[in-house]
Design a protein around this motif. Structure first.
Motif, PDB file in Angstrom:
ATOM      1  N   MET A   1       0.753  -1.212  -0.041  1.00 60.63           N
ATOM      2  CA  MET A   1      -0.136  -0.091  -0.049  1.00 60.63           C
ATOM      3  C   MET A   1       0.843   1.244   0.140  1.00 60.63           C
ATOM      4  O   MET A   1       0.329   2.414  -0.037  1.00 60.63           O
ATOM      5  CB  MET A   1      -0.956  -0.197   1.020  1.00 60.63           C
ATOM      6  N   GLU A   2       2.204   1.219  -0.149  1.00 58.76           N
ATOM      7  CA  GLU A   2       3.049   2.253   0.023  1.00 58.76           C
ATOM      8  C   GLU A   2       3.392   2.727  -1.471  1.00 58.76           C
ATOM      9  O   GLU A   2       3.345   2.038  -2.359  1.00 58.76           O
ATOM     10  CB  GLU A   2       4.347   1.912   0.753  1.00 58.76           C
ATOM     11  N   VAL A   3       3.439   3.991  -1.655  1.00 58.59           N
ATOM     12  CA  VAL A   3       3.713   4.519  -2.848  1.00 58.59           C
ATOM     13  C   VAL A   3       5.157   4.337  -3.372  1.00 58.59           C
ATOM     14  O   VAL A   3       5.251   4.312  -4.672  1.00 58.59           O
ATOM     15  CB  VAL A   3       3.524   6.159  -2.551  1.00 58.59           C
ATOM     16  N   THR A   4       5.970   3.819  -2.539  1.00 57.31           N
ATOM     17  CA  THR A   4       7.309   3.607  -3.073  1.00 57.31           C
ATOM     18  C   THR A   4       7.191   1.983  -3.699  1.00 57.31           C
ATOM     19  O   THR A   4       8.489   1.984  -4.533  1.00 57.31           O
ATOM     20  CB  THR A   4       8.461   3.310  -1.799  1.00 57.31           C
ATOM     21  N   LYS A   5       6.078   1.545  -3.887  1.00 58.31           N
ATOM     22  CA  LYS A   5       6.037   0.294  -4.544  1.00 58.31           C
ATOM     23  C   LYS A   5       6.293   0.404  -6.314  1.00 58.31           C
ATOM     24  O   LYS A   5       6.504  -0.425  -6.945  1.00 58.31           O
ATOM     25  CB  LYS A   5       4.852  -0.380  -4.337  1.00 58.31           C
ATOM     26  N   PHE A   6       5.937   1.932  -6.616  1.00 51.21           N
ATOM     27  CA  PHE A   6       6.009   2.306  -7.906  1.00 51.21           C
ATOM     28  C   PHE A   6       7.663   2.701  -8.190  1.00 51.21           C
ATOM     29  O   PHE A   6       8.092   3.473  -7.535  1.00 51.21           O
ATOM     30  CB  PHE A   6       5.169   3.478  -7.946  1.00 51.21           C
ATOM     31  N   ARG A   7       8.111   2.333  -9.456  1.00 51.59           N
ATOM     32  CA  ARG A   7       9.169   2.992  -9.882  1.00 51.59           C
ATOM     33  C   ARG A   7       8.663   3.892 -10.972  1.00 51.59           C
ATOM     34  O   ARG A   7       8.383   3.408 -12.185  1.00 51.59           O
ATOM     35  CB  ARG A   7       9.953   1.779 -10.585  1.00 51.59           C
ATOM     36  N   PRO A   8       9.357   5.260 -10.864  1.00 52.06           N
ATOM     37  CA  PRO A   8       8.614   6.054 -11.822  1.00 52.06           C
ATOM     38  C   PRO A   8       9.692   6.448 -13.213  1.00 52.06           C
ATOM     39  O   PRO A   8      10.888   6.683 -13.044  1.00 52.06           O
ATOM     40  CB  PRO A   8       8.608   7.381 -11.009  1.00 52.06           C
TER      41      PRO A   8
ATOM     42  N   ASN B   1      27.336  -2.982   4.666  1.00 55.59           N
ATOM     43  CA  ASN B   1      26.722  -2.907   3.558  1.00 55.59           C
ATOM     44  C   ASN B   1      25.749  -1.806   3.553  1.00 55.59           C
ATOM     45  O   ASN B   1      24.702  -1.930   4.488  1.00 55.59           O
ATOM     46  CB  ASN B   1      25.964  -4.072   2.887  1.00 55.59           C
ATOM     47  N   LEU B   2      25.592  -0.858   2.991  1.00 56.11           N
ATOM     48  CA  LEU B   2      24.905   0.321   2.717  1.00 56.11           C
ATOM     49  C   LEU B   2      24.034   0.488   1.725  1.00 56.11           C
ATOM     50  O   LEU B   2      24.757   0.256   0.500  1.00 56.11           O
ATOM     51  CB  LEU B   2      25.707   1.496   3.093  1.00 56.11           C
ATOM     52  N   VAL B   3      22.874   0.685   1.727  1.00 56.44           N
ATOM     53  CA  VAL B   3      22.012   0.775   0.544  1.00 56.44           C
ATOM     54  C   VAL B   3      21.449   2.150   0.461  1.00 56.44           C
ATOM     55  O   VAL B   3      20.591   2.636   1.499  1.00 56.44           O
ATOM     56  CB  VAL B   3      20.929  -0.429   0.614  1.00 56.44           C
ATOM     57  N   VAL B   4      21.593   3.065  -0.569  1.00 59.46           N
ATOM     58  CA  VAL B   4      20.970   4.391  -0.701  1.00 59.46           C
ATOM     59  C   VAL B   4      19.332   4.045  -0.901  1.00 59.46           C
ATOM     60  O   VAL B   4      18.811   3.547  -1.526  1.00 59.46           O
ATOM     61  CB  VAL B   4      21.601   4.998  -2.002  1.00 59.46           C
ATOM     62  N   LYS B   5      18.830   4.894  -0.015  1.00 58.60           N
ATOM     63  CA  LYS B   5      17.441   5.167  -0.378  1.00 58.60           C
ATOM     64  C   LYS B   5      16.799   6.023  -1.361  1.00 58.60           C
ATOM     65  O   LYS B   5      17.052   6.807  -1.654  1.00 58.60           O
ATOM     66  CB  LYS B   5      16.870   5.621   1.205  1.00 58.60           C
ATOM     67  N   GLY B   6      16.053   5.201  -2.158  1.00 63.87           N
ATOM     68  CA  GLY B   6      15.493   6.218  -3.402  1.00 63.87           C
ATOM     69  C   GLY B   6      16.457   6.652  -4.327  1.00 63.87           C
ATOM     70  O   GLY B   6      16.692   8.000  -4.422  1.00 63.87           O
ATOM     71  N   ALA B   7      17.690   5.973  -4.660  1.00 62.86           N
ATOM     72  CA  ALA B   7      18.846   6.471  -5.243  1.00 62.86           C
ATOM     73  C   ALA B   7      18.650   7.321  -6.208  1.00 62.86           C
ATOM     74  O   ALA B   7      18.908   8.393  -6.089  1.00 62.86           O
ATOM     75  CB  ALA B   7      19.644   5.258  -5.676  1.00 62.86           C
ATOM     76  N   PHE B   8      17.887   6.852  -7.398  1.00 67.51           N
ATOM     77  CA  PHE B   8      17.763   7.939  -8.679  1.00 67.51           C
ATOM     78  C   PHE B   8      16.914   9.120  -8.163  1.00 67.51           C
ATOM     79  O   PHE B   8      17.136  10.163  -8.752  1.00 67.51           O
ATOM     80  CB  PHE B   8      17.190   7.090  -9.640  1.00 67.51           C
ATOM     81  N   ASP B   9      15.885   8.873  -7.458  1.00 68.37           N
ATOM     82  CA  ASP B   9      14.875   9.929  -7.075  1.00 68.37           C
ATOM     83  C   ASP B   9      15.438  10.968  -6.103  1.00 68.37           C
ATOM     84  O   ASP B   9      15.042  12.155  -6.171  1.00 68.37           O
ATOM     85  CB  ASP B   9      13.681   9.662  -6.389  1.00 68.37           C
ATOM     86  N   SER B  10      16.619  10.595  -5.533  1.00 69.65           N
ATOM     87  CA  SER B  10      17.424  11.623  -4.488  1.00 69.65           C
ATOM     88  C   SER B  10      18.504  12.049  -4.967  1.00 69.65           C
ATOM     89  O   SER B  10      19.325  12.926  -4.316  1.00 69.65           O
ATOM     90  CB  SER B  10      17.467  10.939  -3.228  1.00 69.65           C
TER      91      SER B  10
END
Length: 268
Positions: free
Chosen positions: A28-35, A102-111
């Motif tokens: 139900m989260e909006v982050t499930k979409f890849r723009p 191990n670090l993972v960028v949150k919303g890489a391309f969007d941020s």
């Protein structure tokens, strides 16, 4: 218009098509979409010409750090894993212990932060290419159409996903984190939006101190460049051949430290 260092306005308008990410259909989260960003044919051609010239300059002058394995010619995630494996094996052969984060960028391309992407001027990129890149990231407009609703909004950050130059500009931005002044016992390897920080040490106390120092450098860079790490996906592991009771405690302590750094230092 390349002579003036500007791009046609139509190139700076993109249509957004939201695509559901794998295994996120029921979320139900909006982050499930890849723009996904769509531009016209002329825009695609301009993007391709621009990024080809920029990357030709970057590769010819060897400006990208060798420890970047994502979206890079003749490199892959497997090569990144092998490089980390070699570093770990070297430490174990020397009787040391290795802390791996191990670090993972949150919303890489969007941020992605535009001022950091267009640091081509600092890399002594030709003036005409720098101006075109700056124009590419100025006055951009995203258009989202669903049913009878049409939303048009001006955007000021992010690399357009599925564009011809999004991945290359991401590498140019992320290159700076690999060039920080790390200790000689440290190895930092990046693959797209994933970063692995490995630290060799003689003792648990040294491993703890060195890892905390290097994490401080990484998180300060992230805060200054508007990058956020995903605290849920980031992990830490202690690798050693020694059998000691404090090993588990060290991992637990460093993990808590990393969580606090990511959640508090970057978000506040």
């Amino acid at each position: 218009m390349p002579k003036e260092g500007t791009l046609p306005q139509k190139v700076e308008k993109v249509k957004i098509v939201p695509i559901i990410k794998p295994d996120k259909e029921n979320s139900m989260e909006v982050t499930k979409f890849r723009p996904i960003s769509l531009t016209n044919v002329a825009g695609k051609v301009m993007e391709k010409l621009l990024i080809n010239r920029i990357m030709h300059f970057v590769y010819r002058n060897e400006l990208l750090n060798r420890n970047q394995y994502g979206f890079t010619q003749q490199k892959s995630a497997i090569d990144a894993a092998i490089k980390v494996k070699e570093f770990l094996e070297e430490g174990l052969r020397e009787g040391q212990m290795v802390t791996m984060v191990n670090l993972v960028v949150k919303g890489a391309f969007d941020s992605a932060w535009w001022p950091n992407i267009t640091t081509l001027q600092n890399l002594k990129c030709p003036k005409n290419l720098y101006k075109l890149a700056r124009s590419y990231f100025s006055e951009r407009t995203a258009i989202l159409s669903t049913n009878n609703i049409r939303i048009e909004k001006e955007v000021n950050k992010g690399c357009p996903q599925e564009s011809c130059c999004g991945t290359a500009f991401w590498n140019i931005q992320f290159n700076a984190i690999l060039n920080l002044d790390y200790e000689k016992q440290t190895k930092l390897v990046a693959c797209a939006d994933d970063v692995i920080l490995a630290v060799k040490a003689e003792s648990t106390r040294e491993a703890e101190n060195l890892t905390n120092i290097e994490m401080g450098k990484v998180t300060r860079w992230a805060k200054n460049n508007k990058i956020k790490f995903n605290e849920k996906k980031s992990k830490v592991m202690l690798i050693t051949r020694r059998k000691r009771k404090e090993n588990k405690g060290l991992v637990r302590y460093i993990y808590i430290y990393i969580y606090i750094y990511i959640y508090i230092y970057i978000y506040i």
